[in-house]
Scaffold this motif. Sequence first.
Motif, mmCIF file in Angstrom:
data_model
loop_
_atom_site.group_PDB
_atom_site.id
_atom_site.type_symbol
_atom_site.label_atom_id
_atom_site.label_comp_id
_atom_site.label_asym_id
_atom_site.label_seq_id
_atom_site.Cartn_x
_atom_site.Cartn_y
_atom_site.Cartn_z
ATOM 1 N N LYS A 112 0.828 -1.211 0.000
ATOM 2 C CA LYS A 112 0.000 0.000 0.000
ATOM 3 C C LYS A 112 0.857 1.254 0.000
ATOM 4 N N SER A 113 2.082 1.128 0.479
ATOM 5 C CA SER A 113 3.010 2.267 0.448
ATOM 6 C C SER A 113 4.430 1.724 0.445
ATOM 7 N N ALA A 114 5.386 2.599 0.106
ATOM 8 C CA ALA A 114 6.789 2.172 0.041
ATOM 9 C C ALA A 114 7.332 1.806 1.405
ATOM 10 N N SER A 115 6.704 2.290 2.488
ATOM 11 C CA SER A 115 7.202 2.031 3.836
ATOM 12 C C SER A 115 6.649 0.749 4.442
ATOM 13 N N ASP A 116 5.766 0.037 3.743
ATOM 14 C CA ASP A 116 5.250 -1.232 4.266
ATOM 15 C C ASP A 116 6.413 -2.196 4.487
ATOM 16 N N ASN A 126 9.073 -0.726 -8.634
ATOM 17 C CA ASN A 126 9.081 0.648 -8.130
ATOM 18 C C ASN A 126 7.679 1.246 -8.046
ATOM 19 N N GLY A 127 6.664 0.412 -7.762
ATOM 20 C CA GLY A 127 5.314 0.931 -7.611
ATOM 21 C C GLY A 127 4.475 0.777 -8.858
ATOM 22 N N SER A 128 3.184 0.994 -8.697
ATOM 23 C CA SER A 128 2.248 0.727 -9.796
ATOM 24 C C SER A 128 2.332 1.740 -10.924
ATOM 25 N N TYR A 323 19.305 7.030 5.170
ATOM 26 C CA TYR A 323 19.282 5.768 4.427
ATOM 27 C C TYR A 323 17.867 5.274 4.139
ATOM 28 N N ILE A 324 16.992 5.258 5.133
ATOM 29 C CA ILE A 324 15.651 4.699 4.905
ATOM 30 C C ILE A 324 14.869 5.547 3.913
ATOM 31 N N GLU A 325 15.117 6.862 3.889
ATOM 32 C CA GLU A 325 14.461 7.718 2.896
ATOM 33 C C GLU A 325 14.958 7.377 1.492
ATOM 34 N N TYR A 326 16.230 7.090 1.386
ATOM 35 C CA TYR A 326 16.811 6.690 0.100
ATOM 36 C C TYR A 326 16.125 5.420 -0.397
ATOM 37 N N VAL A 327 16.008 4.430 0.488
ATOM 38 C CA VAL A 327 15.394 3.152 0.111
ATOM 39 C C VAL A 327 13.951 3.352 -0.328
ATOM 40 N N GLU A 328 13.195 4.116 0.447
ATOM 41 C CA GLU A 328 11.757 4.225 0.167
ATOM 42 C C GLU A 328 11.464 5.121 -1.025
ATOM 43 N N THR A 329 12.288 6.131 -1.276
ATOM 44 C CA THR A 329 12.081 6.914 -2.501
ATOM 45 C C THR A 329 12.443 6.083 -3.727
#
Length: 352
Positions: A112-116, A126-128, A323-329
């Motif tokens: 539902k989101s990149a942070s799941d 990379n998402g829908s 780092y986590i922002e890099y991964v989720e973007t």
Amino acid sequence: MAPTVPLVHDLSIKDLANSSDIKTIPSQFNFVTDPKGLISESLPIVDFSLLVSDNADQRSQALSDLGKACEEWGFFVLINRGIPETLMKAIIETSSEFFDLPMDERRRYEAKSASDPIKAGAGTANGSNHKVFLWRDFMKSYVHPHFHCPDKPQHLRDIVFEYSEKCRWVVRKLLQGISENLELEPGSMDEALNLDSCFQLYATNFYPQCPQPDQAIGIPPHTDPGLLTFLIHNGVAGLQIEHNGEWFHTISPENSVLVNTADHLEIFSNGRYKSVKHRAVVNTEATRISVVLANGPAPDVIVSPSEELVKRDGRALYGPMKYIEYVETMLSNQYGGKGNLECLKIQADYHE
């Protein structure tokens, strides 16, 4: 007539590939890969048992092999790797069983989101909003510093937990060797990246047989977030890497681990070690199953080039980013196809 794309949302790619009427792929999967110049290549080999040896000469040779592989290829084959063969086989087999679960069970983990912390799906990257559907099913979960994993199939959680734990130990030994090769102060990399709380992402990919493999792609060219990525598979080839502007089929011994240097090792080394583009291709003969473990800094660490290396070089070549922002973007494709690593590069004339 080829199935239309709504079928992709109702079925997994595995189910689509098993359809009796599938002779050609739906047009939404079209991704033409230029095969010209492709050759098979044996990657550099690093013997892990020598790297952790008490014999100074053996360890020195392993450090030299590791440094050369990181500098010249960004990929290497890790042998005598400190991870039990039985565990490697178990994680491949159990990961494969995830894709045999009923669709309703797998839909529990639809992203539902990149942070799941757990994500599963079919045919997207990379998402829908990605323009090309991919010929693969996948499942990803964050396994460290906080552990997340589907509770089915049976034993998957226990096996993933054990495998990620064993890999963390191997990663720390490899990074210790890399730190020595970079001539950094002992412990400085651990402290700067908070490696005790390192981020690990487990991913498994299921690439079924494809009726038109030259018209589809498993995963398009990309680089990985993190420091070092580990990849094992079920014995079916499919990984290609870019080296000196050409694409190569990879060859690796059975029961070895493929390791690649990733984006944050390029950043931390201030460009000494490169994060190399790679892709997954598909075939008509056999299903390929891969298990990937991405190993990075702690999620909340703001990663930038090593201060010691910046002092030597005179300037930083990359900007900082959590780092986590890099991964989720990266997972959400926020930059519209432009990679995070490219966005963080600092142009020389900016400092002149």
